[in-house]
Write a protein that holds these residues in place. Structure first.
Motif, PDB file in Angstrom:
ATOM      1  N   PRO A 275     -11.325  85.021  68.893  1.00 26.03           N
ATOM      2  CA  PRO A 275     -11.560  86.276  69.143  1.00 26.03           C
ATOM      3  C   PRO A 275     -11.606  87.269  68.066  1.00 26.03           C
ATOM      4  CG  PRO A 275     -10.000  85.719  70.797  1.00 26.03           C
ATOM      5  CD  PRO A 275     -10.066  84.659  69.673  1.00 26.03           C
ATOM      6  N   SER A 276     -12.599  88.144  67.837  1.00 23.49           N
ATOM      7  CA  SER A 276     -12.358  89.307  66.903  1.00 23.49           C
ATOM      8  C   SER A 276     -13.199  90.498  67.382  1.00 23.49           C
ATOM      9  CB  SER A 276     -13.204  88.409  65.588  1.00 23.49           C
ATOM     10  OG  SER A 276     -13.313  89.527  64.784  1.00 23.49           O
ATOM     11  N   THR A 277     -12.663  91.500  66.949  1.00 21.71           N
ATOM     12  CA  THR A 277     -13.645  92.695  67.221  1.00 21.71           C
ATOM     13  C   THR A 277     -13.891  93.387  65.558  1.00 21.71           C
ATOM     14  OG1 THR A 277     -12.251  93.260  68.978  1.00 21.71           O
ATOM     15  CG2 THR A 277     -13.543  95.112  67.721  1.00 21.71           C
ATOM     16  N   ARG A 278     -13.133  93.609  64.895  1.00 20.89           N
ATOM     17  CA  ARG A 278     -13.493  94.407  63.431  1.00 20.89           C
ATOM     18  C   ARG A 278     -14.037  93.453  62.482  1.00 20.89           C
ATOM     19  NH1 ARG A 278      -9.346  96.548  65.858  1.00 20.89           N
ATOM     20  NH2 ARG A 278      -8.886  94.421  66.279  1.00 20.89           N
ATOM     21  N   THR A 279     -13.576  92.305  62.102  1.00 20.51           N
ATOM     22  CA  THR A 279     -13.849  91.163  61.282  1.00 20.51           C
ATOM     23  C   THR A 279     -15.807  90.859  61.807  1.00 20.51           C
ATOM     24  OG1 THR A 279     -11.782  90.346  61.047  1.00 20.51           O
ATOM     25  CG2 THR A 279     -13.623  89.263  60.184  1.00 20.51           C
ATOM     26  N   ARG A 280     -15.907  90.465  63.111  1.00 15.12           N
ATOM     27  CA  ARG A 280     -17.019  90.158  63.576  1.00 15.12           C
ATOM     28  C   ARG A 280     -18.111  91.165  63.339  1.00 15.12           C
ATOM     29  NH1 ARG A 280     -18.015  86.543  68.697  1.00 15.12           N
ATOM     30  NH2 ARG A 280     -20.277  86.951  68.861  1.00 15.12           N
TER      31      ARG A 280
ATOM     32  N   ILE B 191     -17.034  82.091  58.900  1.00 12.45           N
ATOM     33  CA  ILE B 191     -16.576  81.020  59.916  1.00 12.45           C
ATOM     34  C   ILE B 191     -15.081  81.826  60.316  1.00 12.45           C
ATOM     35  CG2 ILE B 191     -15.853  79.470  58.112  1.00 12.45           C
ATOM     36  CD1 ILE B 191     -15.760  77.606  60.572  1.00 12.45           C
ATOM     37  N   ARG B 192     -14.659  82.033  61.504  1.00 16.48           N
ATOM     38  CA  ARG B 192     -13.231  82.214  61.775  1.00 16.48           C
ATOM     39  C   ARG B 192     -12.915  81.002  62.710  1.00 16.48           C
ATOM     40  NH1 ARG B 192     -10.585  87.486  64.303  1.00 16.48           N
ATOM     41  NH2 ARG B 192     -10.237  87.945  62.094  1.00 16.48           N
ATOM     42  N   HIS B 193     -11.657  80.380  62.348  1.00 10.09           N
ATOM     43  CA  HIS B 193     -11.019  79.246  63.067  1.00 10.09           C
ATOM     44  C   HIS B 193      -9.883  78.943  63.263  1.00 10.09           C
ATOM     45  CE1 HIS B 193     -11.281  74.874  64.227  1.00 10.09           C
ATOM     46  NE2 HIS B 193     -12.554  74.831  64.300  1.00 10.09           N
TER      47      HIS B 193
ATOM     48  N   HIS C  91      -2.855  98.897  58.809  1.00  8.91           N
ATOM     49  CA  HIS C  91      -2.659  97.927  59.826  1.00  8.91           C
ATOM     50  C   HIS C  91      -3.914  97.219  59.944  1.00  8.91           C
ATOM     51  CE1 HIS C  91      -1.698  95.923  63.621  1.00  8.91           C
ATOM     52  NE2 HIS C  91      -0.451  96.470  63.715  1.00  8.91           N
ATOM     53  N   PRO C  92      -4.269  95.683  59.930  1.00  6.07           N
ATOM     54  CA  PRO C  92      -5.218  95.144  59.984  1.00  6.07           C
ATOM     55  C   PRO C  92      -5.965  95.000  61.483  1.00  6.07           C
ATOM     56  CG  PRO C  92      -3.405  93.515  59.932  1.00  6.07           C
ATOM     57  CD  PRO C  92      -2.886  94.881  59.666  1.00  6.07           C
ATOM     58  N   GLY C  93      -5.175  95.490  62.433  1.00  8.47           N
ATOM     59  CA  GLY C  93      -5.474  95.584  63.661  1.00  8.47           C
ATOM     60  C   GLY C  93      -5.690  94.207  64.377  1.00  8.47           C
TER      61      GLY C  93
ATOM     62  N   GLU D  76      -5.252  81.730  55.622  1.00 10.77           N
ATOM     63  CA  GLU D  76      -5.869  82.902  54.871  1.00 10.77           C
ATOM     64  C   GLU D  76      -6.785  83.955  55.575  1.00 10.77           C
ATOM     65  OE1 GLU D  76      -6.386  83.890  50.920  1.00 10.77           O
ATOM     66  OE2 GLU D  76      -5.496  81.811  50.154  1.00 10.77           O
ATOM     67  N   HIS D  77      -6.858  85.299  55.223  1.00 12.55           N
ATOM     68  CA  HIS D  77      -8.004  85.985  55.757  1.00 12.55           C
ATOM     69  C   HIS D  77      -8.496  86.709  54.522  1.00 12.55           C
ATOM     70  CE1 HIS D  77     -10.159  88.527  58.299  1.00 12.55           C
ATOM     71  NE2 HIS D  77      -9.433  88.885  59.080  1.00 12.55           N
ATOM     72  N   PRO D  78      -9.012  86.228  53.566  1.00 12.50           N
ATOM     73  CA  PRO D  78      -9.376  86.790  52.342  1.00 12.50           C
ATOM     74  C   PRO D  78     -10.083  88.091  52.540  1.00 12.50           C
ATOM     75  CG  PRO D  78     -10.792  84.889  52.723  1.00 12.50           C
ATOM     76  CD  PRO D  78      -9.756  84.855  53.676  1.00 12.50           C
ATOM     77  N   THR D  79     -11.194  88.324  53.409  1.00 15.14           N
ATOM     78  CA  THR D  79     -12.000  89.541  53.277  1.00 15.14           C
ATOM     79  C   THR D  79     -11.108  90.761  53.777  1.00 15.14           C
ATOM     80  OG1 THR D  79     -12.839  89.331  55.638  1.00 15.14           O
ATOM     81  CG2 THR D  79     -14.055  88.167  53.694  1.00 15.14           C
ATOM     82  N   GLN D  80     -10.149  90.499  54.671  1.00 18.53           N
ATOM     83  CA  GLN D  80      -8.998  91.265  55.038  1.00 18.53           C
ATOM     84  C   GLN D  80      -8.262  91.956  54.059  1.00 18.53           C
ATOM     85  OE1 GLN D  80      -8.714  92.737  58.572  1.00 18.53           O
ATOM     86  NE2 GLN D  80      -7.353  94.291  57.219  1.00 18.53           N
ATOM     87  N   ALA D  81      -7.602  90.950  52.989  1.00 16.58           N
ATOM     88  CA  ALA D  81      -6.890  91.387  52.096  1.00 16.58           C
ATOM     89  C   ALA D  81      -7.780  92.064  50.934  1.00 16.58           C
ATOM     90  CB  ALA D  81      -6.467  90.077  51.235  1.00 16.58           C
TER      91      ALA D  81
HETATM   92  N1   CP Z   1      -8.241  92.388  61.046  1.00 17.22           N
HETATM   93  C1   CP Z   1      -8.892  91.486  61.972  1.00 17.22           C
HETATM   94  O1   CP Z   1      -9.064  90.374  61.747  1.00 17.22           O
HETATM   95  O2   CP Z   1      -9.066  91.978  63.224  1.00 17.22           O
HETATM   96  P1   CP Z   1     -10.223  91.385  64.289  1.00 17.22           P
HETATM   97  O3   CP Z   1      -9.083  90.219  64.797  1.00 17.22           O
HETATM   98  O4   CP Z   1     -10.414  92.209  65.308  1.00 17.22           O
HETATM   99  O5   CP Z   1     -11.436  90.817  63.742  1.00 17.22           O
END
Ligand code: CP
Length: 319
Positions: A61-66, A113-115, A268-270, A141-146
């Motif tokens: 699942p994702s809201t922000r990144t997607r 890709i998120r996996h 906060h990354p959420g 890792e979550h490089p685009t968040q960092a």
């Molecule tokens: N920060 C972040 O990855 O949020 P999402 O899970 O909503 O994409």
């Protein structure tokens, strides 16, 4: 700090901060700063990726990144395909690599890709000719968040060098914490991890950060306080007595935030769990940059796509 005067990323993929050097990080942040203006135009679009196809392959699942990737791709005029595990043949047992081979038969230029498995984007990058961008892999890792976190800090303070950054919460299961530790170390900031012992990673000494078992001493002189949620979905058993106790000892409240520097900001990354790791008065308070992070995420993701595609030619022009 040596910064290359490059105008494109000389690499096929962005799978982790651990692979990027300080010059590449600075190039992404500088490019994002220029692309931030696209959102202020009457027509929020540039033609840079016209004719390119991006697959957004989200197996978690994702809201922000997607949505942020999708907005970034559309602002760059790319064609986008959105793929989620639940609505695809993955739910019928198809593997990631069979899925990727079938997607490659449609000739995408990028796969975001998120996996749930750490290392999945790195494997995919070796298997397919498309550029792979890691939107979060397991606890790795979550490089685009960092990068968007760093962009937000740099936007506020002017530089990352010498900043004191507290990262507090479920560090053990946090790909955001790991990517931030790698990035902030490369860019000359000081990182302090705070968590109950059960939520610190075993290899924490290797990350070049200092660790604290209580929030209060870590907050002293802190410029940035980044709170993380507890990732119950990645824990076989709960690693603390109760949510109430967690809030009492580890939540960022207005009283605790006063222990940080007067100029401190909150990230906060959420998604946030209000009343668990963060008090609403802080989340919605004047020191919070949480929604700025989301705005900046679009520009940072545009910058990565743009730089992987080869850099300048038309980015500054209107469509
Ligand atoms: N920060 C972040 O990855 O949020 P999402 O899970 O909503 O994409």
């Amino acid at each position: 700090m040596v910064v290359e005067s490059a105008t494109a990323l000389a690499r096929k993929d962005v799978v982790g901060i651990s692979q990027l050097d300080a010059g590449e990080i600075q190039l992404i942040l500088d490019t994002a700063e220029e692309l931030l203006d696209v959102a202020k135009r009457p027509i929020k679009k540039v033609p840079t990726l016209r004719g390119s196809t991006v697959v957004n392959l989200f197996m978690e699942p994702s809201t922000r990144t997607r949505f942020s990737f999708e907005v970034a791709e559309k602002r760059l005029s790319a064609d986008t395909l959105n793929f989620s595990a639940s609505g695809s043949s993955v739910s019928k047992g198809e593997t990631l690599f069979d899925t990727a081979q079938n997607l490659m038969a449609m000739a995408p230029d990028f796969i975001v890709i998120r996996h749930p498995n750490s290392g999945a984007p790195h494997r995919l990058a070796q298997e397919v000719p498309a550029s792979i961008i890691n939107a979060g892999d397991g606890i790795n890792e979550h490089p685009t968040q960092a990068l968007l976190d760093a962009f937000t800090m740099r936007q506020h303070f002017g530089s990352l060098e010498g900043l004191k950054v507290v990262v507090a919460g479920d560090i053990r299961h946090s790909r955001v914490a790991r990517s931030n530790a790698f990035l902030l170390d490369k860019m000359g900031a000081e990182v302090r991890f705070v968590a109950p012992a059960s939520l610190l990673p075993l290899e924490v000494e290797e990350l070049g950060v200092s660790t604290f078992l209580r929030l209060e001493p870590a907050l002293e002189d802190a410029d940035v306080v980044m709170m993380l949620r507890i990732q119950l979905e990645r824990q076989k058993r709960v690693n603390f007595p109760s949510m109430r106790e967690y809030f009492d000892f580890f939540a960022l409240t207005p009283e605790r935030l006063k222990l940080a520097a007067d100029r401190a900001v909150v990230l906060h990354p959420g998604p946030m769990n209000r009343g668990v790791e963060i008090d609403s008065l802080v989340a919605d308070g004047s020191q919070s940059l949480i929604l700025e992070q989301v705005t900046n995420g679009v520009a940072v993701r545009m910058a990565i796509l743009y730089l992987l595609a080869g850099g300048p030619s038309e980015a500054a022009s209107d469509s």
